[in-house]
Design a protein around this motif. Sequence first.
Motif, short mmCIF file in Angstrom:
data_model
loop_
_atom_site.label_atom_id
_atom_site.label_comp_id
_atom_site.label_asym_id
_atom_site.label_seq_id
_atom_site.Cartn_x
_atom_site.Cartn_y
_atom_site.Cartn_z
N GLY A 131 47.03 83.79 62.17
CA GLY A 131 46.21 82.93 63.02
C GLY A 131 46.97 81.86 63.76
N VAL A 132 48.27 81.69 63.49
CA VAL A 132 49.06 80.68 64.21
C VAL A 132 49.26 81.12 65.66
CG1 VAL A 132 51.35 79.62 64.38
CG2 VAL A 132 50.24 79.84 62.15
N ILE A 133 49.11 80.16 66.58
CA ILE A 133 49.26 80.42 68.00
C ILE A 133 50.66 80.03 68.47
CG2 ILE A 133 48.43 79.80 70.31
CD1 ILE A 133 46.47 81.48 68.71
N CYS A 134 51.26 80.88 69.30
CA CYS A 134 52.59 80.61 69.86
C CYS A 134 52.51 80.74 71.38
CB CYS A 134 53.63 81.57 69.31
SG CYS A 134 53.76 81.57 67.50
N ARG A 135 53.13 79.79 72.09
CA ARG A 135 53.09 79.76 73.54
C ARG A 135 54.49 79.93 74.11
NH1 ARG A 135 48.11 77.47 75.06
NH2 ARG A 135 46.94 76.67 73.27
N VAL A 136 54.60 80.72 75.18
CA VAL A 136 55.90 80.99 75.77
C VAL A 136 56.53 79.70 76.28
CG1 VAL A 136 55.11 81.41 78.14
CG2 VAL A 136 57.11 82.63 77.27
N MET A 137 57.84 79.62 76.20
CA MET A 137 58.58 78.45 76.64
C MET A 137 59.21 78.75 78.01
SD MET A 137 60.45 77.45 73.03
CE MET A 137 61.00 75.83 73.63
N ASP A 185 72.47 83.77 68.19
CA ASP A 185 72.62 84.16 69.59
C ASP A 185 71.29 84.50 70.24
OD1 ASP A 185 72.07 86.45 68.21
OD2 ASP A 185 73.71 87.64 69.05
N GLN A 186 70.17 84.18 69.58
CA GLN A 186 68.85 84.47 70.11
C GLN A 186 68.14 83.18 70.49
OE1 GLN A 186 66.73 88.16 68.41
NE2 GLN A 186 67.58 87.18 66.61
N ALA A 187 67.81 83.05 71.78
CA ALA A 187 67.09 81.86 72.24
C ALA A 187 65.63 81.95 71.84
CB ALA A 187 67.21 81.73 73.76
N ALA A 188 65.03 80.80 71.58
CA ALA A 188 63.60 80.76 71.28
C ALA A 188 62.81 81.14 72.52
CB ALA A 188 63.20 79.37 70.80
N ALA A 189 61.83 82.01 72.34
CA ALA A 189 60.99 82.45 73.46
C ALA A 189 59.62 81.81 73.42
CB ALA A 189 60.85 83.96 73.44
N PHE A 190 59.10 81.54 72.20
CA PHE A 190 57.77 80.96 72.03
C PHE A 190 57.86 79.78 71.07
CE2 PHE A 190 56.94 85.23 73.41
CZ PHE A 190 55.72 85.21 74.08
N LEU A 219 55.20 74.63 64.22
CA LEU A 219 56.49 74.02 64.52
C LEU A 219 57.67 74.99 64.37
CD1 LEU A 219 56.04 70.46 62.97
CD2 LEU A 219 55.41 71.30 65.24
N ALA A 220 57.37 76.27 64.18
CA ALA A 220 58.42 77.29 64.18
C ALA A 220 58.51 77.89 65.58
CB ALA A 220 58.12 78.37 63.14
N TYR A 221 59.39 78.90 65.73
CA TYR A 221 59.59 79.54 67.03
C TYR A 221 59.64 81.06 66.85
CZ TYR A 221 61.12 74.87 68.52
OH TYR A 221 61.19 73.52 68.81
N LEU A 222 59.33 81.76 67.92
CA LEU A 222 59.60 83.19 67.99
C LEU A 222 60.85 83.36 68.83
CD1 LEU A 222 56.03 84.67 68.60
CD2 LEU A 222 57.16 84.13 66.43
N VAL A 223 61.84 84.07 68.30
CA VAL A 223 63.12 84.20 68.99
C VAL A 223 63.33 85.65 69.42
CG1 VAL A 223 64.11 82.28 67.69
CG2 VAL A 223 64.38 84.60 66.83
N GLY A 224 64.18 85.83 70.43
CA GLY A 224 64.45 87.18 70.91
C GLY A 224 63.26 87.74 71.68
#
Length: 205
Positions: free
Chosen positions: A138-144, A153-158, A163-168
């Motif tokens: 249910g956590v929402i993630c928004r594109v950066m 070597d993976q930049a955060a995408a969301f 307070l976490a991030y989705l990377v790659g």
Amino acid sequence: MNTKTSIQALAAALGVLALAGCSLSPLIVTSSAPGGDIAATEIIQVVPAIIPTETMAGRCWTHALSVARADAWRCITDGGAIYDPCFTSPANLGEPVVVCGIDPVEGSSGFVLALSEPLPAPQLTGPTLPWLVEMENGVICRVMTGSRPAAGDQAAAFACDDLAYLVGEVQQGAIWTAQRAEIARSDQGFVASEPAPVRIRTAWQ
């Protein structure tokens, strides 16, 4: 702007088209119960079907960085606030009407951007990717679209509400997946946890 971690019913002014199945009619979308099993990721295309009454002046100088759509723009108000994505509304049959600030999570229909100059000529490359996703829990993630921290070597995408991030890159399939990492800044730069796979319940494009 704080985001609720469960999806609320969208306002009637916000048209949302579900890409799954054959229906192309605007409908109100609610989330499945967080933690429930996912049979397939729900893919939703957000469309401003009704023009909001609120208006702000501004301009759009390029296509949206958050999503590759011919009707999506990166815009700025005269007050200096940047909105990405903004969408050209199909509800208007005359001059283009650009709607910014749409939030399918909070049910906001946004506002009309009164353009001070014409929209740029269409120049699109790349696949259509989501700009907003709901994780299995249910956590929402928004594109950066601005500066981004990195995990190795993976930049955060969301950026996510926890307070976490989705990377790659988001991996698409019957059930979409992503890599979640916690990233913090230290004197030596960014420090990231080992990315872990997460499943995506809903993706807005």
